[in-house]
Motif scaffolding. Sequence first.
Motif, short mmCIF file in Angstrom:
data_model
loop_
_atom_site.label_atom_id
_atom_site.label_comp_id
_atom_site.label_asym_id
_atom_site.label_seq_id
_atom_site.Cartn_x
_atom_site.Cartn_y
_atom_site.Cartn_z
N LEU A 272 50.65 49.91 32.76
CA LEU A 272 51.96 49.68 32.14
C LEU A 272 53.00 50.22 33.10
CD1 LEU A 272 53.42 48.66 29.61
CD2 LEU A 272 53.22 50.96 28.68
N LEU A 273 53.89 49.36 33.56
CA LEU A 273 54.91 49.72 34.54
C LEU A 273 56.25 49.80 33.84
CD1 LEU A 273 55.01 50.23 37.62
CD2 LEU A 273 55.53 47.81 37.91
N ARG A 274 56.85 50.99 33.82
CA ARG A 274 58.11 51.19 33.11
C ARG A 274 59.20 51.72 34.03
NH1 ARG A 274 58.53 54.90 29.67
NH2 ARG A 274 56.74 56.18 30.29
N GLY A 275 60.42 51.76 33.52
CA GLY A 275 61.57 52.26 34.27
C GLY A 275 62.84 51.64 33.74
N ILE B 256 44.98 49.14 28.67
CA ILE B 256 45.95 49.99 29.33
C ILE B 256 45.34 51.36 29.57
CG2 ILE B 256 48.21 51.10 29.18
CD1 ILE B 256 48.40 48.10 29.49
N VAL B 257 45.24 51.77 30.85
CA VAL B 257 44.68 53.08 31.17
C VAL B 257 45.65 53.95 31.96
CG1 VAL B 257 42.30 52.26 31.08
CG2 VAL B 257 43.54 52.21 33.24
N LEU B 258 46.75 53.37 32.47
CA LEU B 258 47.74 54.13 33.22
C LEU B 258 49.15 53.72 32.80
CD1 LEU B 258 46.24 54.08 36.83
CD2 LEU B 258 46.47 56.09 35.36
N ASP B 259 50.03 54.70 32.71
CA ASP B 259 51.44 54.49 32.41
C ASP B 259 52.24 54.99 33.61
OD1 ASP B 259 53.67 54.04 30.32
OD2 ASP B 259 54.04 56.09 30.98
N ILE B 260 52.79 54.06 34.39
CA ILE B 260 53.52 54.41 35.61
C ILE B 260 55.01 54.16 35.39
CG2 ILE B 260 53.87 53.90 38.05
CD1 ILE B 260 50.94 53.21 38.28
N GLU B 261 55.80 55.18 35.68
CA GLU B 261 57.26 55.09 35.51
C GLU B 261 57.93 55.12 36.89
OE1 GLU B 261 60.94 57.35 33.19
OE2 GLU B 261 58.98 58.32 33.39
N LEU B 262 58.74 54.11 37.18
CA LEU B 262 59.51 54.07 38.41
C LEU B 262 60.84 54.78 38.17
CD1 LEU B 262 58.92 50.38 39.58
CD2 LEU B 262 57.54 52.42 40.04
N ILE B 263 61.15 55.77 39.01
CA ILE B 263 62.39 56.53 38.87
C ILE B 263 63.08 56.64 40.22
CG2 ILE B 263 61.51 57.85 36.91
CD1 ILE B 263 61.09 60.20 38.83
N VAL C 200 56.63 46.13 32.25
CA VAL C 200 55.79 45.11 32.88
C VAL C 200 54.35 45.59 32.77
CG1 VAL C 200 55.22 43.90 35.01
CG2 VAL C 200 57.61 44.41 34.48
N CYS C 201 53.44 44.66 32.52
CA CYS C 201 52.02 44.99 32.45
C CYS C 201 51.29 44.22 33.54
CB CYS C 201 51.46 44.65 31.07
SG CYS C 201 49.72 45.12 30.84
N VAL C 202 50.51 44.93 34.34
CA VAL C 202 49.76 44.30 35.42
C VAL C 202 48.33 44.82 35.42
CG1 VAL C 202 51.73 43.85 36.95
CG2 VAL C 202 50.60 46.09 37.01
N ASN C 203 47.46 44.08 36.08
CA ASN C 203 46.09 44.51 36.29
C ASN C 203 45.87 44.64 37.78
OD1 ASN C 203 43.06 43.92 36.84
ND2 ASN C 203 43.13 44.49 34.68
N VAL C 204 45.58 45.85 38.24
CA VAL C 204 45.44 46.15 39.67
C VAL C 204 44.03 46.65 39.92
CG1 VAL C 204 46.29 47.55 41.59
CG2 VAL C 204 47.89 46.70 39.86
N PHE C 205 43.27 45.92 40.69
CA PHE C 205 41.87 46.27 40.96
C PHE C 205 41.07 46.46 39.68
CE2 PHE C 205 43.82 48.31 44.91
CZ PHE C 205 43.47 47.26 45.74
#
Length: 304
Positions: A150-153, A226-233, A140-145
């Motif tokens: 990039l939101l992965r998992g 894209i400046v951050l790659d966040i992985e939900l685990i 998922v790709c989102v723009n926060v502030f």
Amino acid sequence: MKSVTIKNIVDRFSLEVLAGSGQLNQAVTKPRVNRPGLEFAGYFDFFSHAHVQILGQKEINYLHTLSETERNDRIGNIVKYHPPCFVVTRNQEGLKYLMKYCEQEGIPLLRTKETTAKFMELIDNYLAKELAPEIIIHGVCVNVFGVGILLRGKSGIGKSETAHTLIGRGHRLVADDLVVLKKISPEAIVGTHDGKTKELLALRSIGLINVSRLYGRKAFQDETNIVLDIELIKWEDRIPHNELELEPKFTEYMDIQIPHIQIQLQPGRDVAGLIEAVANNWYLREQGYSAVDDFLKRCEQCVE
């Protein structure tokens, strides 16, 4: 090799076709345009003939000053390289001689009302994105502030649900499920959608929703850097959770390293709030502020 057609460019910028209307399906494969001023003066070393050629006031006025014989020679020397097309800016007129040569050589001659500088900026940005190397990843790709994330998992971990919560807090969806990453420069990656899923978010037990229809146009944007790659685990007790500062980690996409952060999930954790904190903390670091450095300085002052 990726390409766009001349017709794509004509349609995108509402260009007037003056000549070569039968050749609009020709491909453009180079991402930057060229102004052939030196070439009109007879210098052809390093001529970027495979690029879209822009004719501004300087080029057209120069051609107007030449005799018919000189003008025919100068134009003939350029069209023999068969560039994809010529675009005349500022709605300039008196172009019959150009139209003649372009018709003879099968080269589209186009015209725009825009100034040369503005049109070059617009078409360079357009071609850079359309011709950029790209990959598609699951996430998922989102723009926060204003920060592109990039939101992965793993499937079912809650990426889309987290994006939905962020949208409810005023942030924006860019893409759900399939995220298109485009390398627009050696240092920059843009995230966008594949067109089919534009504005759509898939929520388990609910189905597809259109975020723009439900929450307004501000809930969606077409692309973001894209400046951050966040992985939900999943939460793991063996992993420490109270570090002052984590060792920097990165994920590499098309030879570009993006800062990587893992967020562990546990019932009751405000994951959306943590993502907001990550985005704000990244922004502060870009401004030169580190909470850890601030804390350590305070400790040193206490010791003194």
